[in-house]
Every structure is written in structure tokens, then in C-alpha cells.
Design a protein around this motif. Structure first.
Motif, short mmCIF file in Angstrom:
data_model
loop_
_atom_site.label_atom_id
_atom_site.label_comp_id
_atom_site.label_asym_id
_atom_site.label_seq_id
_atom_site.Cartn_x
_atom_site.Cartn_y
_atom_site.Cartn_z
N MET A 87 0.89 -1.12 0.13
CA MET A 87 -0.04 -0.03 -0.03
C MET A 87 1.01 1.15 0.05
O MET A 87 2.04 1.15 0.29
CB MET A 87 -0.71 -0.24 1.33
CG MET A 87 -0.38 0.18 2.40
SD MET A 87 -1.10 0.69 3.77
CE MET A 87 0.04 1.24 5.08
N ARG A 88 0.22 2.32 -0.56
CA ARG A 88 1.15 3.48 -0.39
C ARG A 88 0.80 4.28 1.12
O ARG A 88 -0.19 4.27 1.79
CB ARG A 88 0.54 4.62 -1.50
CG ARG A 88 0.89 4.15 -2.93
CD ARG A 88 0.32 5.23 -3.84
NE ARG A 88 -1.06 5.30 -3.68
CZ ARG A 88 -1.92 6.32 -3.72
NH1 ARG A 88 -1.50 7.51 -4.14
NH2 ARG A 88 -3.26 6.40 -3.72
N ALA A 89 1.88 4.71 1.68
CA ALA A 89 1.79 5.64 2.81
C ALA A 89 2.71 6.83 2.81
O ALA A 89 4.06 6.59 2.05
CB ALA A 89 1.96 4.73 4.01
N VAL A 90 2.59 7.74 3.70
CA VAL A 90 3.59 9.01 3.54
C VAL A 90 4.35 8.49 4.84
O VAL A 90 3.86 8.59 5.89
CB VAL A 90 2.87 10.07 3.72
CG1 VAL A 90 3.73 11.40 4.10
CG2 VAL A 90 1.85 10.48 2.64
N ILE A 91 5.63 8.43 4.49
CA ILE A 91 6.63 8.40 5.64
C ILE A 91 7.78 9.47 5.45
O ILE A 91 8.19 9.88 4.45
CB ILE A 91 7.30 6.52 5.63
CG1 ILE A 91 6.13 5.95 5.45
CG2 ILE A 91 8.38 6.75 6.49
CD1 ILE A 91 5.49 5.49 6.73
N GLN A 92 8.25 9.82 6.55
CA GLN A 92 9.64 10.53 6.75
C GLN A 92 10.61 9.92 7.39
O GLN A 92 10.41 9.30 8.51
CB GLN A 92 9.34 11.94 7.33
CG GLN A 92 8.78 11.62 8.84
CD GLN A 92 8.64 13.13 9.41
OE1 GLN A 92 7.16 13.69 9.47
NE2 GLN A 92 9.54 13.77 10.11
#
Length: 308
Positions: free
Chosen positions: A1-6
């Protein structure tokens, strides 16, 4: 899945949309296919490192979600296909800017029927903050005089409506260009905090809802026995003692997941008494732009990411 990570602290550019494994469910949890996720000021502060709530990166920020239950673990409160919204795990990481979020089923509630997923995603963190401060802690009731700081803000515009829904007389602080908007929310009086000292214009208030860390001055407008609700100075023991010594009550609020409050909030929404304002909607890929807009603190209403 797509996720926003830093991977590091920094500006909006540290937020990256990446491929990660879909969460695995535990008992009592649901897997939510996220349709929208709101961006809050706390997200910006955590991302930058100004508020190191989640420790050191890597991690994903974002808490407000609205979506559809795709899978349910044993004992979960919902079934596949149910539409839910909520603020899972706060103040721990939820990685809400993602296609899927696994959450304890008691940390989300059924989405208000009258709202889209974008509108519902704008509610949880801000509305719960207002509800837990005004209703749970202050016990706001019909006839109370309530002063609300930053009444046009993400939390403030919901606080105005929640106080009005409980029969309060609302005095709102907002800049002049936002007076018509705040009056439209139901405020009985609106004061331009830029040109008027509210401590001279307001007296005998039952509840102050302080979202600007101005507790010391806010205390001066409270009547004996009144309640100072603070969402930024909740750990300030010195302020709490000062308020108590003055014969008033201090209610520091650190928002937490609460399905019962979310259900009550949904009832207000579907009764036509509460509505979030959406300033702008952006796709997940433009998460950095969304953070830039929120950091400027100039918009009226919430910034929401769509997750398609």
C-alpha cells in the motif's frame, strides 16, 4: 500500500509517498480503507521536530481518517463495508496519510451519514479537542457564557458550534475579516482581537476555551467558579495552581481517541448543528503542499488529503 513516511525531521519535502506492507489485524481491530485524511497543525509540528511526539524518524504522521472497513478482526465492533471515521492511536503514531490504517475498533465511530469522507476526515482531532474540553471537562450547558479564542480556526470553528448546540452564549475572538464567517457559525458576539483587548471587553464568563496559550489573561475574564479550558497549556502545573487559587477551575485537555464522543459528534452533524469547513482538498501526492498551507495558518477551515 501507499503511505507517507518521513526518514528525518525537516520541511515538507521530507514527506515521501512510499510503498509499505499493509497492516495486519489483531483481535478487536478493523482495517480501514482510507478515503480521506485531514492535516492538522500538530502534524506539522511533529514532522518538523518542533514537537517530537513520536521520537526519532522514520515514522508516518497523520491521525484524522475517514474510510470504509475492509476487514474486521475477532471481536471488532464493525463489519466489512461499514463507513467509519476517527483519530486512531493519538498521541502514538497512526500513519494516517495512507491507503490503509489498522485501528482498535473502539477508536473509530460510524461516519456521519450527511458528510462525505472528505468532510468527515476534517472532524476527529479538532472536534474531539473541542468536545473533550467544552463538554467533558467544562460541562458547558444552556445559558453559559463561553469565550472562544481563534474562533475561525480548525478547532475554534467547531468549538463555536458545539457550544451553541449545548445552548451557550458564545463570544468569539477572530480577526475582522472573519467576523461574518464566525457569526454564521452561531457566535453571539465577535471581537477583533487585533484591535480590542478582550480582557477589557469581556467579563463574567463561565468558560474560556483557550487555544492560543493565553491562560493567564483569560483567567481575568472568568467569573468565580468558571472554567479555563486550555488545549496548549495542559501540562502547566503553575497555571493550574494560579487558576485554582483564584477560585476558578483549570481543565487542561490533551485530546485522546473516544468513540462515544465521536458518535455524539456525528449525531450533532446529522442533526444539522455541526459542520466542518473545508478550505482545500489535495491528493495524497501533494502532502508537502498541504503541510505548507497548514503551516501558514491563514486558511479558514481544514486541509484534507484524498486517498484514492
Amino acid at each position: 500500500m501507499r503511505a507517507v513516511i518521513q526518514e528525518s525531521f525537516g520541511g515538507p519535502e521530507v514527506l515521501k509517498v512510499v510503498e509499505v506492507a499493509k497492516p495486519e489485524l489483531l483481535s478487536g481491530e478493523v482495517l480501514v480503507r482510507v478515503r480521506a485524511s485531514a492535516v492538522n497543525p500538530v502534524d506539522v509540528a511533529v514532522r518538523s521536530g518542533a514537537f517530537p511526539l513520536l521520537g526519532q524518524p522514520p515514522f508516518g504522521v497523520g491521525w484524522d481518517i475517514s474510510g470504509v472497513v475492509e476487514a474486521a478482526g475477532p471481536g471488532a465492533r464493525y463489519e466489512v463495508g461499514d463507513e467509519v471515521y476517527g483519530m486512531p492511536f493519538f498521541p502514538r503514531a497512526a500513519t494516517g496519510y495512507a491507503e490503509y490504517v489498522a485501528t482498535p475498533s473502539r477508536q473509530v465511530a460510524r461516519k456521519p451519514k450527511s458528510l462525505s469522507h472528505v468532510e468527515a476526515a476534517a472532524l476527529p482531532l479538532a472536534a474531539l479537542t473541542a468536545w473533550q474540553g467544552l463538554v467533558d471537562r467544562a460541562g458547558v450547558k444552556a445559558g453559559d457564557r463561553v469565550l472562544i479564542h481563534r474562533a475561525a480556526g480548525g478547532v475554534g470553528h467547531l468549538a463555536v458550534q458545539i457550544a451553541k448546540a449545548h445552548g451557550a452564549y458564545v463570544i468569539a475572538l477572530a480577526s475582522a475579516e472573519k467576523h461574518e464567517y464566525v457569526t454564521g457559525l452561531g457566535a453571539d458576539e465577535v471581537i477583533d482581537y487585533r484591535t480590542t483587548d478582550f480582557t477589557e471587553a469581556v467579563h463574567d464568563v463561565d468558560v474560556v476555551f483557550d487555544s492560543v496559550a493565553d491562560g493567564a489573561r483569560s483567567l481575568t475574564v472568568l467569573k468565580p467558579g468558571g472554567v479555563l479550558v486550555s488545549i496548549l497549556e495542559h501540562p502547566n502545573a503553575e497555571l493550574a495552581e494560579t487558576v485554582k487559587a483564584a477560585g476558578r477551575r483549570f481543565a487542561g485537555v490533551s485530546v485522546e481517541p473516544d468513540y462515544a464522543a465521536l458518535e455524539a459528534i456525528a449525531e450533532l452533524v446529522d442533526a444539522g448543528k455541526l459542520r466542518p469547513t473545508i478550505a482545500e482538498t489535495l491528493p495524497l501526492a501533494e502532502v508537502g503542499k498541504a503541510h505548507e498551507i497548514v503551516a501558514e495558518a491563514r486558511t479558514v477551515g481544514k486541509i484534507v488529503l484524498t486517498v484514492d
